[in-house]
Motif scaffolding. Structure first.
Motif, PDB file in Angstrom:
ATOM      1  N   ALA B 172     -11.291   0.781  -2.883  1.00 18.32           N
ATOM      2  CA  ALA B 172     -11.846   2.140  -2.774  1.00 18.32           C
ATOM      3  C   ALA B 172     -13.151   2.141  -1.972  1.00 18.32           C
ATOM      4  CB  ALA B 172     -12.076   2.722  -4.169  1.00 18.32           C
ATOM      5  N   GLN B 174     -13.633   0.141   0.572  1.00 14.18           N
ATOM      6  CA  GLN B 174     -13.345  -0.357   1.925  1.00 14.18           C
ATOM      7  C   GLN B 174     -13.921   0.514   3.053  1.00 14.18           C
ATOM      8  OE1 GLN B 174      -9.331  -1.145   3.751  1.00 14.18           O
ATOM      9  NE2 GLN B 174      -9.318  -2.909   2.413  1.00 14.18           N
ATOM     10  N   PRO B 175     -13.838   1.855   2.942  1.00 13.70           N
ATOM     11  CA  PRO B 175     -14.398   2.673   4.037  1.00 13.70           C
ATOM     12  C   PRO B 175     -15.873   2.388   4.329  1.00 13.70           C
ATOM     13  CG  PRO B 175     -13.049   4.025   2.598  1.00 13.70           C
ATOM     14  CD  PRO B 175     -13.169   2.680   1.921  1.00 13.70           C
ATOM     15  N   SER B 178     -15.857  -2.481   4.601  1.00 16.40           N
ATOM     16  CA  SER B 178     -15.187  -3.150   5.720  1.00 16.40           C
ATOM     17  C   SER B 178     -15.951  -2.853   7.003  1.00 16.40           C
ATOM     18  CB  SER B 178     -13.752  -2.620   5.848  1.00 16.40           C
ATOM     19  OG  SER B 178     -13.319  -2.747   7.191  1.00 16.40           O
ATOM     20  N   MET B 181     -14.096  -0.390   9.223  1.00 19.93           N
ATOM     21  CA  MET B 181     -14.080   1.023   8.854  1.00 19.93           C
ATOM     22  C   MET B 181     -15.466   1.660   8.877  1.00 19.93           C
ATOM     23  SD  MET B 181     -11.198   2.200   8.636  1.00 19.93           S
ATOM     24  CE  MET B 181     -11.656   3.870   8.203  1.00 19.93           C
ATOM     25  N   TYR B 184     -16.867   3.861  11.575  1.00 20.16           N
ATOM     26  CA  TYR B 184     -16.348   5.221  11.758  1.00 20.16           C
ATOM     27  C   TYR B 184     -16.709   6.137  10.590  1.00 20.16           C
ATOM     28  CZ  TYR B 184     -13.746   2.586  15.180  1.00 20.16           C
ATOM     29  OH  TYR B 184     -13.411   1.752  16.213  1.00 20.16           O
ATOM     30  N   ASN B 185     -17.381   5.591   9.594  1.00 20.83           N
ATOM     31  CA  ASN B 185     -17.742   6.382   8.410  1.00 20.83           C
ATOM     32  C   ASN B 185     -19.253   6.510   8.251  1.00 20.83           C
ATOM     33  OD1 ASN B 185     -15.172   7.053   7.252  1.00 20.83           O
ATOM     34  ND2 ASN B 185     -14.928   4.909   6.668  1.00 20.83           N
ATOM     35  N   ASP B 187     -21.452   8.524   9.354  1.00 23.65           N
ATOM     36  CA  ASP B 187     -21.976   9.868   9.074  1.00 23.65           C
ATOM     37  C   ASP B 187     -21.928  10.164   7.583  1.00 23.65           C
ATOM     38  OD1 ASP B 187     -22.225  10.206  11.726  1.00 23.65           O
ATOM     39  OD2 ASP B 187     -20.501  11.545  11.969  1.00 23.65           O
ATOM     40  N   ASP B 188     -20.999   9.481   6.901  1.00 23.37           N
ATOM     41  CA  ASP B 188     -20.730   9.803   5.502  1.00 23.37           C
ATOM     42  C   ASP B 188     -21.603   9.023   4.522  1.00 23.37           C
ATOM     43  OD1 ASP B 188     -18.849  11.503   6.368  1.00 23.37           O
ATOM     44  OD2 ASP B 188     -17.124  10.258   5.887  1.00 23.37           O
ATOM     45  N   ARG B 191     -24.042  10.190   1.324  1.00 21.38           N
ATOM     46  CA  ARG B 191     -23.452  11.213   0.469  1.00 21.38           C
ATOM     47  C   ARG B 191     -22.093  10.776  -0.071  1.00 21.38           C
ATOM     48  NH1 ARG B 191     -20.521  16.660   2.301  1.00 21.38           N
ATOM     49  NH2 ARG B 191     -19.075  14.986   2.840  1.00 21.38           N
ATOM     50  N   CYS B 192     -21.249  10.303   0.852  1.00 21.13           N
ATOM     51  CA  CYS B 192     -19.892   9.977   0.434  1.00 21.13           C
ATOM     52  C   CYS B 192     -19.815   8.686  -0.353  1.00 21.13           C
ATOM     53  CB  CYS B 192     -18.974   9.971   1.639  1.00 21.13           C
ATOM     54  SG  CYS B 192     -18.799  11.630   2.282  1.00 21.13           S
ATOM     55  N   GLU B 195     -20.153   9.918  -3.735  1.00 22.67           N
ATOM     56  CA  GLU B 195     -18.922  10.546  -4.246  1.00 22.67           C
ATOM     57  C   GLU B 195     -17.888   9.493  -4.625  1.00 22.67           C
ATOM     58  OE1 GLU B 195     -19.249  14.761  -1.786  1.00 22.67           O
ATOM     59  OE2 GLU B 195     -17.545  13.431  -1.416  1.00 22.67           O
ATOM     60  N   THR B 196     -17.779   8.446  -3.804  1.00 21.34           N
ATOM     61  CA  THR B 196     -16.834   7.369  -4.108  1.00 21.34           C
ATOM     62  C   THR B 196     -17.276   6.625  -5.365  1.00 21.34           C
ATOM     63  OG1 THR B 196     -16.130   7.111  -1.811  1.00 21.34           O
ATOM     64  CG2 THR B 196     -15.894   5.182  -3.215  1.00 21.34           C
TER      65      THR B 196
END
Lengths: 206, 206
Positions: B172, B174-175, B178, B181, B184-185, B187-188, B191-192, B195-196
Motif C-alpha cells: 500500500a 509502494q506509491p 518505490s 512510483m 510520479y506521486n 505532488d501527493d 497529503r496523500c 491518507e494512505t
C-alpha cells in the motif's frame, strides 16, 4: 465514439463519428502493436494505412492524439467489464471484491496480450494523458458508488470522508492498476491482489 | 561497510573494509551524479578517478556492482533515519506514523537532492538489485516489529497473519516508497501519504 467521456477528445478533429477516424485508429493500433508507438511517425502510419499525412491530420492533430484514442479504447473496454463484474455482486463487499479482481486480472491480461500496446498505456500513465486521467477518475466513481452502498447497508464505516476513502483505496491499488507498476508486480497477481483487497476491506470495517 | 547486510555484497571483491573501495564508491557517486549511471562506462570512471580499469576490477566485478554499492549506501542512510524516527514514537501507532512519514519525506528528498543518483535507485528497483530487495525486506522487518508491539498492546488487530499484514502494508506504501512510483506521486506527498497512513491504521484497528 472512442473516448471515455462524451466530449470530443482533445487532439481529435472533424466529425466525431466519422468512419475514417475509426479506420485510422484501428490501422494505427495494428501498426503500433507491431512496431511500437515510440518508433512510429505519422508519415510511417500514413504510408502503411494508405492515406496521406495531410488526410490523417484532418482527424488527429498529432501522433499523440491517435495514441490517446487507442488508449481510451483499451481502457474503456476494461472499465465496461469492471462495471459489469461489480454489478453482479450481491453486497457492497462482494462488489468491491469483484471490481478489484476484474480490474487487476484484465490489466494483467492487457499486458500479456500486447506488450507494445501496453507500452502506450504506460506512456499515457506517465505523461498523464487525458484517457489515463479519465480512467482513474472513472475507477474512483465506480468505487464511490460501491462505498456509498456499503455505508448505507452498514457494511462499511462512515466516519472517513468519502473522497478520502476513494483516493486512498485507488492509491493502495496502484501497484496492480497503474500500467507502470503492474508490469513489475505481475508475479504477485492474484495472491497479493487478495492481500491488498483484504487490507482495504479491514480498513472499511465499521 | 557499505552494504545493508553484513555479508560481502555480490560483485565486490577483495577486503571489504579496503579504503580504496570507499574511494572508488565516492568518486563513482560523484561521476554518476554528474554524467548519469547509464552513460558512464568503467573506463570513463577509471579515467576520472585516476586508477586503471584493471585496478577498479580488483574491487568490483562490474559497473553494476559499483552502482549497487552506491545504492546500498543511500538506502542504508534512509533506513537508519527511519529506524531512529520510529523508535521515538510512544505507541505503536505513533511509531508507524513516524516511520511512514520519515520514509516518504526522505525518499522525496533523495529525489530532489540528486536526480541522477535517484535514477540508479529506480534502475535498482526495476532490476531487483540486491540492495533494493534488502531495503524492502528491512522495511518489512521494522514494520513487523511495530505491528507486534501494537498487537501486544491491543492497539492493533491480531487475526491477520503478521506476514500478510506486513506485505500488504508495504504494498500500500509502494506509491511513495518505490523509487519508480514516487517520482510520479511527488505532488501527493505529504497529503496523500497521510491518507494512505490513515487507511493502513483503520485496517489495523482491533
Amino acid at each position: 465514439m472512442t473516448s471515455l467521456s462524451s466530449q470530443t477528445p482533445a487532439g481529435q478533429r472533424g466529425p466525431s463519428d466519422h468512419v475514417i477516424r475509426d479506420q485510422i485508429i484501428l490501422a494505427a493500433q495494428q501498426h503500433f502493436s507491431h512496431y511500437g508507438y515510440g518508433k512510429t511517425t505519422v508519415s510511417d502510419l500514413a504510408r502503411n494505412i494508405g492515406y496521406s499525412k495531410a488526410y490523417i491530420y484532418k482527424f488527429f492533430d498529432s501522433k499523440q492524439a491517435i495514441g490517446e484514442a487507442i488508449c481510451a479504447r483499451s481502457l474503456a473496454g476494461i472499465l465496461a467489464e469492471v462495471e459489469a463484474a461489480a454489478a453482479d455482486g450481491k453486497s457492497a463487499t462482494e462488489k468491491l471484491r469483484r471490481m478489484v479482481e476484474k480490474l487487476t486480472s484484465l490489466s494483467a491480461e492487457f499486458f500479456f496480450a500486447d506488450r507494445k500496446l501496453y507500452d502506450i498505456a504506460v506512456h499515457s500513465a506517465i505523461a498523464k494523458w487525458p484517457p489515463s486521467q479519465e480512467y482513474i477518475a472513472r475507477i474512483k466513481d465506480i468505487l464511490a458508488g460501491i462505498i456509498v452502498e456499503g455505508r448505507e447497508a452498514n457494511e462499511f464505516e462512515c466516519k472517513t470522508p468519502l473522497d478520502e476513502t476513494c483516493r486512498a483505496i485507488v492509491r493502495a491499488l496502484q501497484p496492480f492498476v497503474s500500467p507502470l507498476m503492474l508490469q513489475y508486480n505481475l508475479d504477485d497477481v492474484p495472491r497479493c491482489t487478495n492481500e491488498t483487497l483484504s487490507l482495504i476491506l479491514r480498513s472499511l470495517a465499521p
